[in-house]
Motif scaffolding. Structure first.
Motif, mmCIF file in Angstrom:
data_model
loop_
_atom_site.group_PDB
_atom_site.id
_atom_site.type_symbol
_atom_site.label_atom_id
_atom_site.label_comp_id
_atom_site.label_asym_id
_atom_site.label_seq_id
_atom_site.Cartn_x
_atom_site.Cartn_y
_atom_site.Cartn_z
ATOM 1 N N ASP A 57 10.681 9.796 -3.671
ATOM 2 C CA ASP A 57 9.934 9.023 -4.674
ATOM 3 C C ASP A 57 8.448 9.142 -4.328
ATOM 4 N N PRO A 58 7.728 10.127 -4.882
ATOM 5 C CA PRO A 58 6.361 10.424 -4.450
ATOM 6 C C PRO A 58 5.365 9.320 -4.804
ATOM 7 N N TYR A 59 4.314 9.251 -3.993
ATOM 8 C CA TYR A 59 3.183 8.347 -4.243
ATOM 9 C C TYR A 59 1.917 9.102 -3.875
ATOM 10 N N LEU A 60 0.916 9.051 -4.748
ATOM 11 C CA LEU A 60 -0.338 9.781 -4.544
ATOM 12 C C LEU A 60 -1.512 8.829 -4.473
ATOM 13 N N ILE A 61 -2.449 9.134 -3.558
ATOM 14 C CA ILE A 61 -3.693 8.368 -3.453
ATOM 15 C C ILE A 61 -4.849 9.355 -3.323
ATOM 16 N N GLU A 91 -19.025 15.768 -2.720
ATOM 17 C CA GLU A 91 -18.558 15.412 -1.385
ATOM 18 C C GLU A 91 -17.135 15.913 -1.181
ATOM 19 N N THR A 92 -16.588 15.600 -0.013
ATOM 20 C CA THR A 92 -15.221 15.972 0.314
ATOM 21 C C THR A 92 -14.287 14.812 0.005
ATOM 22 N N TYR A 93 -13.216 15.109 -0.695
ATOM 23 C CA TYR A 93 -12.247 14.097 -1.111
ATOM 24 C C TYR A 93 -10.923 14.314 -0.372
ATOM 25 N N THR A 94 -10.184 13.220 -0.210
ATOM 26 C CA THR A 94 -8.893 13.269 0.488
ATOM 27 C C THR A 94 -7.778 12.890 -0.467
ATOM 28 N N VAL A 95 -6.739 13.697 -0.464
ATOM 29 C CA VAL A 95 -5.520 13.401 -1.209
ATOM 30 C C VAL A 95 -4.446 13.015 -0.201
ATOM 31 N N LEU A 96 -3.881 11.840 -0.369
ATOM 32 C CA LEU A 96 -2.797 11.380 0.493
ATOM 33 C C LEU A 96 -1.488 11.491 -0.274
ATOM 34 N N ALA A 97 -0.626 12.385 0.188
ATOM 35 C CA ALA A 97 0.708 12.551 -0.396
ATOM 36 C C ALA A 97 1.677 11.742 0.450
ATOM 37 N N THR A 98 2.338 10.769 -0.153
ATOM 38 C CA THR A 98 3.237 9.901 0.598
ATOM 39 C C THR A 98 4.432 9.534 -0.290
ATOM 40 N N GLY A 101 6.251 2.874 -0.971
ATOM 41 C CA GLY A 101 6.479 2.020 0.188
ATOM 42 C C GLY A 101 5.815 2.508 1.451
ATOM 43 N N GLY A 102 5.323 3.758 1.473
ATOM 44 C CA GLY A 102 4.629 4.277 2.646
ATOM 45 C C GLY A 102 5.482 4.186 3.905
ATOM 46 N N SER A 103 4.939 3.521 4.923
ATOM 47 C CA SER A 103 5.634 3.427 6.211
ATOM 48 C C SER A 103 6.941 2.650 6.124
ATOM 49 N N THR A 104 7.055 1.768 5.129
ATOM 50 C CA THR A 104 8.279 0.973 4.981
ATOM 51 C C THR A 104 9.210 1.552 3.916
ATOM 52 N N GLY A 105 8.810 2.670 3.304
ATOM 53 C CA GLY A 105 9.650 3.290 2.285
ATOM 54 C C GLY A 105 10.879 3.944 2.897
ATOM 55 N N GLU A 106 11.798 4.330 2.045
ATOM 56 C CA GLU A 106 13.058 4.900 2.519
ATOM 57 C C GLU A 106 13.300 6.317 2.031
#
Length: 232
Positions: A57-61, A91-98, A101-106
């Motif tokens: 279940d992807p999440y993007l930031i 500038e430089t941008y960051t994409v966080l692919a997670t 739920g992040g650390s608590t996701g399953e």
């Protein structure tokens, strides 16, 4: 479908226009990418489970160089995550692919991620989208609209009548909500060669035009179909 896939690594540089491949696990529940952007540039970033799989279940930031969140998304038509943003600075941008739920996701699993520099579709445009019966190569077709003035817009499409047929959807990209608000949709076009949607759109708002294989469309052989789309 002629796509270029490259392996992903933590904090890897992200090039526009090609998919990268990565994996979310319980130990490595997020992967970071960076890219250089310019003020006023419009970008879209999509993250989906590896085609043919459905576990993740992807999440993007999307963050700027100060770490502030510019856009984030969990579901934009499950199981896809999508962000659209106009960049505020050079500038430089960051994409966080997670994952949700992040650390608590399953959820865990492989993913494909792609960033694109976007030129919003203007009235008079003629577009092409490809749909496929091969679930291991199936990716969504996205086009970004950003009307210069408010009013009606007609989106038409044509296709060859056959085993594969398309769905067509126009949704608002709402940066505050971070998700999908459907404006209009043609979900099932079986035995339809031509159709159109007329929608009232607001000026200077991001909309997503998405073309996919219809949920009810199946073919036993691996075949593709080209969908013609017009915007007026």
């Amino acid at each position: 479908m002629g796509m270029s896939i490259t392996a992903a690594q933590d904090k890897a540089s992200l090039a526009f226009g090609e998919f990268v491949e990565g994996e979310i696990t319980n130990k490595a529940y997020e992967v970071k990418y960076v890219f250089k952007g310019e003020k006023g540039q419009i970008v879209s970033i999509q993250m989906l489970p590896t085609p043919g799989t459905y576990d993740l279940d992807p999440y993007l930031i999307l963050r700027d160089s100060d770490g502030d969140i510019l856009a984030e998304n969990d579901d934009f038509g499950y199981p896809l995550a999508l962000v659209v943003a106009e960049l505020p600075a050079n500038e430089t941008y960051t994409v966080l692919a997670t994952r949700n739920g992040g650390s608590t996701g399953e959820s865990v699993g492989g993913f494909w991620l792609r960033a694109d520099q976007v030129e919003p579709v203007k009235s008079g445009a003629k577009l092409e989208a490809t749909i496929t019966s091969n679930s291991e190569a199936e990716t969504p077709n996205f086009f970004i609209l950003r009307p210069e003035k408010s009013g009606p817009m007609t989106i038409g499409f044509s296709q060859d009548v056959g085993e594969l047929f398309a769905s067509l959807k126009v949704s608002t990209w709402n940066v505050d909500f971070g998700g999908e608000e459907t404006v209009a949709e043609l979900g099932n076009t079986a035995k339809v060669s031509q159709a159109s949607l007329t929608v009232d759109l607001a000026a200077d708002v991001f909309y997503v035009l998405r073309v996919d294989r219809s949920f009810g469309s199946f073919a036993f052989d691996a075949v593709d179909a080209t969908i013609q789309v017009t915007v007026e």
